[in-house]
Design a protein around this motif. Structure first.
Motif, PDB file in Angstrom:
ATOM      1  N   GLU A 163     -31.103  -8.938   6.038  1.00  0.00           N
ATOM      2  CA  GLU A 163     -29.798  -9.280   6.741  1.00  0.00           C
ATOM      3  C   GLU A 163     -30.040  -8.021   6.465  1.00  0.00           C
ATOM      4  OE1 GLU A 163     -27.380 -12.384   5.068  1.00  0.00           O
ATOM      5  OE2 GLU A 163     -29.181 -14.327   5.958  1.00  0.00           O
ATOM      6  N   GLN A 164     -28.972  -7.338   7.841  1.00  0.00           N
ATOM      7  CA  GLN A 164     -28.390  -6.019   7.546  1.00  0.00           C
ATOM      8  C   GLN A 164     -26.861  -6.306   7.807  1.00  0.00           C
ATOM      9  OE1 GLN A 164     -29.982  -2.607   9.488  1.00  0.00           O
ATOM     10  NE2 GLN A 164     -31.964  -4.449   9.254  1.00  0.00           N
ATOM     11  N   SER A 165     -26.051  -5.699   6.749  1.00  0.00           N
ATOM     12  CA  SER A 165     -24.485  -5.680   7.255  1.00  0.00           C
ATOM     13  C   SER A 165     -23.537  -3.793   5.977  1.00  0.00           C
ATOM     14  CB  SER A 165     -24.103  -6.980   6.062  1.00  0.00           C
ATOM     15  OG  SER A 165     -24.219  -7.344   5.346  1.00  0.00           O
ATOM     16  N   ALA A 166     -24.180  -3.734   4.980  1.00  0.00           N
ATOM     17  CA  ALA A 166     -23.743  -2.564   5.030  1.00  0.00           C
ATOM     18  C   ALA A 166     -23.574  -1.416   5.731  1.00  0.00           C
ATOM     19  CB  ALA A 166     -24.872  -1.631   3.676  1.00  0.00           C
ATOM     20  N   GLU A 167     -22.194  -0.746   5.396  1.00  0.00           N
ATOM     21  CA  GLU A 167     -21.651   0.181   7.046  1.00  0.00           C
ATOM     22  C   GLU A 167     -22.224   1.759   6.212  1.00  0.00           C
ATOM     23  OE1 GLU A 167     -17.207  -0.456   7.045  1.00  0.00           O
ATOM     24  OE2 GLU A 167     -17.245  -1.557   7.385  1.00  0.00           O
ATOM     25  N   ASN A 168     -22.800   1.359   4.801  1.00  0.00           N
ATOM     26  CA  ASN A 168     -23.554   3.015   4.733  1.00  0.00           C
ATOM     27  C   ASN A 168     -25.012   2.684   4.944  1.00  0.00           C
ATOM     28  OD1 ASN A 168     -23.822   1.046   2.723  1.00  0.00           O
ATOM     29  ND2 ASN A 168     -23.376   2.320   0.967  1.00  0.00           N
ATOM     30  N   GLY A 169     -25.556   2.036   5.938  1.00  0.00           N
ATOM     31  CA  GLY A 169     -26.332   2.137   5.996  1.00  0.00           C
ATOM     32  C   GLY A 169     -28.019   1.614   4.463  1.00  0.00           C
ATOM     33  N   THR A 170     -27.262   1.363   3.381  1.00  0.00           N
ATOM     34  CA  THR A 170     -27.657   1.366   2.485  1.00  0.00           C
ATOM     35  C   THR A 170     -29.214  -0.142   2.040  1.00  0.00           C
ATOM     36  OG1 THR A 170     -26.494   0.003   0.906  1.00  0.00           O
ATOM     37  CG2 THR A 170     -26.880   2.404   0.762  1.00  0.00           C
ATOM     38  N   ASP A 171     -28.417  -0.787   3.255  1.00  0.00           N
ATOM     39  CA  ASP A 171     -29.224  -2.032   3.207  1.00  0.00           C
ATOM     40  C   ASP A 171     -31.074  -1.631   4.493  1.00  0.00           C
ATOM     41  OD1 ASP A 171     -28.020  -1.599   5.814  1.00  0.00           O
ATOM     42  OD2 ASP A 171     -26.858  -3.561   5.594  1.00  0.00           O
ATOM     43  N   GLY A 245     -43.845   2.300  -7.022  1.00  0.00           N
ATOM     44  CA  GLY A 245     -43.455   1.386  -7.277  1.00  0.00           C
ATOM     45  C   GLY A 245     -42.098   0.978  -8.839  1.00  0.00           C
ATOM     46  N   VAL A 246     -42.062   1.842  -9.203  1.00  0.00           N
ATOM     47  CA  VAL A 246     -40.216   1.595 -10.106  1.00  0.00           C
ATOM     48  C   VAL A 246     -39.432   2.006  -8.808  1.00  0.00           C
ATOM     49  CG1 VAL A 246     -39.177   2.365 -11.296  1.00  0.00           C
ATOM     50  CG2 VAL A 246     -41.724   2.330 -12.128  1.00  0.00           C
ATOM     51  N   TRP A 247     -39.877   2.995  -7.649  1.00  0.00           N
ATOM     52  CA  TRP A 247     -37.891   3.363  -7.019  1.00  0.00           C
ATOM     53  C   TRP A 247     -37.784   2.324  -6.307  1.00  0.00           C
ATOM     54  CZ3 TRP A 247     -35.071   6.894  -6.370  1.00  0.00           C
ATOM     55  CH2 TRP A 247     -34.500   7.093  -4.737  1.00  0.00           C
ATOM     56  N   LEU A 248     -39.293   1.562  -5.792  1.00  0.00           N
ATOM     57  CA  LEU A 248     -39.254   0.947  -4.862  1.00  0.00           C
ATOM     58  C   LEU A 248     -38.407  -0.927  -5.366  1.00  0.00           C
ATOM     59  CD1 LEU A 248     -42.523   0.154  -2.393  1.00  0.00           C
ATOM     60  CD2 LEU A 248     -40.233   1.355  -2.114  1.00  0.00           C
ATOM     61  N   ARG A 249     -39.005  -1.289  -6.781  1.00  0.00           N
ATOM     62  CA  ARG A 249     -38.123  -2.307  -7.138  1.00  0.00           C
ATOM     63  C   ARG A 249     -37.189  -2.455  -7.502  1.00  0.00           C
ATOM     64  NH1 ARG A 249     -43.678  -2.243 -10.082  1.00  0.00           N
ATOM     65  NH2 ARG A 249     -42.394  -1.187 -11.889  1.00  0.00           N
ATOM     66  N   GLU A 250     -36.416  -0.762  -7.593  1.00  0.00           N
ATOM     67  CA  GLU A 250     -34.459  -0.212  -8.402  1.00  0.00           C
ATOM     68  C   GLU A 250     -34.179  -0.457  -6.853  1.00  0.00           C
ATOM     69  OE1 GLU A 250     -32.071   3.158 -10.235  1.00  0.00           O
ATOM     70  OE2 GLU A 250     -33.982   2.329 -10.038  1.00  0.00           O
ATOM     71  N   VAL A 251     -34.382   0.038  -6.131  1.00  0.00           N
ATOM     72  CA  VAL A 251     -33.723  -0.079  -4.353  1.00  0.00           C
ATOM     73  C   VAL A 251     -34.249  -1.733  -4.194  1.00  0.00           C
ATOM     74  CG1 VAL A 251     -34.608   0.822  -2.051  1.00  0.00           C
ATOM     75  CG2 VAL A 251     -34.223   2.128  -3.703  1.00  0.00           C
ATOM     76  N   ALA A 252     -35.368  -2.459  -3.864  1.00  0.00           N
ATOM     77  CA  ALA A 252     -34.943  -3.822  -3.512  1.00  0.00           C
ATOM     78  C   ALA A 252     -34.256  -4.593  -4.260  1.00  0.00           C
ATOM     79  CB  ALA A 252     -36.723  -4.549  -3.641  1.00  0.00           C
ATOM     80  N   SER A 253     -33.822  -4.479  -5.859  1.00  0.00           N
ATOM     81  CA  SER A 253     -32.628  -5.164  -6.203  1.00  0.00           C
ATOM     82  C   SER A 253     -31.502  -5.535  -5.675  1.00  0.00           C
ATOM     83  CB  SER A 253     -32.766  -4.933  -8.028  1.00  0.00           C
ATOM     84  OG  SER A 253     -32.564  -3.250  -7.893  1.00  0.00           O
ATOM     85  N   LYS A 254     -31.251  -3.760  -5.519  1.00  0.00           N
ATOM     86  CA  LYS A 254     -29.463  -2.766  -5.332  1.00  0.00           C
ATOM     87  C   LYS A 254     -29.252  -3.812  -4.010  1.00  0.00           C
ATOM     88  CE  LYS A 254     -29.387  -0.111  -8.470  1.00  0.00           C
ATOM     89  NZ  LYS A 254     -29.465   1.561  -8.731  1.00  0.00           N
ATOM     90  N   SER A 255     -30.412  -3.543  -2.912  1.00  0.00           N
ATOM     91  CA  SER A 255     -30.152  -3.374  -1.197  1.00  0.00           C
ATOM     92  C   SER A 255     -31.003  -4.746  -0.116  1.00  0.00           C
ATOM     93  CB  SER A 255     -30.370  -1.698  -0.498  1.00  0.00           C
ATOM     94  OG  SER A 255     -31.745  -1.726  -0.154  1.00  0.00           O
ATOM     95  N   GLY A 256     -31.673  -4.781  -0.910  1.00  0.00           N
ATOM     96  CA  GLY A 256     -32.340  -5.849  -0.375  1.00  0.00           C
ATOM     97  C   GLY A 256     -33.670  -5.359   0.425  1.00  0.00           C
ATOM     98  N   ILE A 257     -34.010  -4.056   0.579  1.00  0.00           N
ATOM     99  CA  ILE A 257     -35.197  -3.845   1.193  1.00  0.00           C
ATOM    100  C   ILE A 257     -36.412  -4.454   0.489  1.00  0.00           C
ATOM    101  CG2 ILE A 257     -36.600  -1.960   0.908  1.00  0.00           C
ATOM    102  CD1 ILE A 257     -34.039   0.095   1.889  1.00  0.00           C
TER     103      ILE A 257
END
Length: 286
Positions: A163-171, A245-257
């Motif tokens: 679900e993409q809703s962030a205006e700044n494109g972080t999702d 892997g660390v980068w992906l886990r952190e981004v996924a937890s914050k933005s839902g990627i």
């Protein structure tokens, strides 16, 4: 017969007798001089002037002028929008034509490179020294992405948030995310890497233009499949424990990627194309 002092009949009085001054004002609102001037004007056939007689035409003219001004403004805006739309459509067609031309040139380059490789193989296979040289050349070509390679490895699939809703494109997946994944795979021991069929070489650019990720200056759409050739078990383990892997886990937890890492026993990565830059008006040099 009635005798005595005659009785006096009391005359009737007007109810508004005490308001005679106000009655005169309402009965004769104009000064006598003004009445005479008005009578002479009526006798001469002249129409009395008033502010309305000269204001009404001026008001009408002003409204007409305002309407014309608004109409001209609307027409000008529509003409400008039409010109901008035409220019945009022309630019889109130009980009598509240039993209097709680049694809044809890249096909020609791949064909010529295949022909060169065949000639080199024919010349070097006649001797032991030549055979060794050919193997060294093929190893270097595989490392630099000059030739297609086949082997086991892993596929890291990265996709936008459901679900993409962030205006700044972080999702959405960013070019930075893909660069981190590629660097993490190299660090984990990958021998060759490709993203959505585009081989990653020392000359590859992973960048974003107008919210579209470009790889080798070719636009890509999610999901992004990052394929890497190497030992599937150690490559997947080291990538998950490493920076990628660390980068992906952190981004996924914050933005839902979303992302996934799968092993594959047979991957084929194409040869890298020589990057050809398309000159797009308004775009700076990469």
């Amino acid at each position: 017969m009635v005798t005595g002092q005659a009785s006096r009949v009391r005359p009737l009085r007007r109810p508004d007798e005490s308001m005679s001054l106000l009655n005169d004002l309402f009965a004769k609102p104009l000064d006598p001089g003004y009445e005479e001037a008005a009578a002479r004007s009526r006798a001469a056939g002249e129409r009395p002037t008033s502010k309305r007689t000269w204001r009404s035409p001026a008001l009408a003219i002003g409204l007409v002028a305002l309407g014309l001004l608004l109409t001209m403004s609307v027409l000008q805006v529509r003409n400008t929008a039409s010109v901008v739309s035409s220019e945009r459509q022309g630019l889109i067609e130009q980009i598509h034509n240039e993209d097709a031309r680049v694809s044809r040139l890249q096909d020609e380059v791949s064909s010529l490179e295949s022909e060169i490789g065949r000639l080199e193989s024919d010349l070097l296979q006649n001797s032991a020294a030549g055979q060794q040289t050919r193997e060294e050349v093929e190893s270097l070509q595989a490392t630099t992405g000059a030739i297609a390679v086949t082997g086991p490895g892993v596929v890291v699939t990265v996709d936008n948030a459901e679900e993409q809703s962030a205006e700044n494109g972080t999702d959405r997946v960013l070019d930075l995310d893909l660069r981190q994944v590629v660097n993490g795979l190299w660090a984990a021991g990958a021998e060759a890497v490709a993203i959505n069929g585009q081989r990653i070489t020392p000359l590859t650019a992973i960048r974003s233009a107008q919210d579209v990720i470009q790889i080798n200056y070719r636009p890509m759409n999610a999901p992004y499949e990052v394929s890497a050739i190497g030992d599937p078990r150690s490559l997947a383990r080291d990538f998950g424990d490493g920076s990628g892997g660390v980068w992906l886990r952190e981004v996924a937890s914050k933005s839902g990627i979303r992302y996934d890492v799968d092993s594959d026993e047979s991957l084929t990565l194409p040869a890298g194309n020589t990057p050809l830059t398309i000159a797009i008006p308004g775009e700076g040099a990469p």
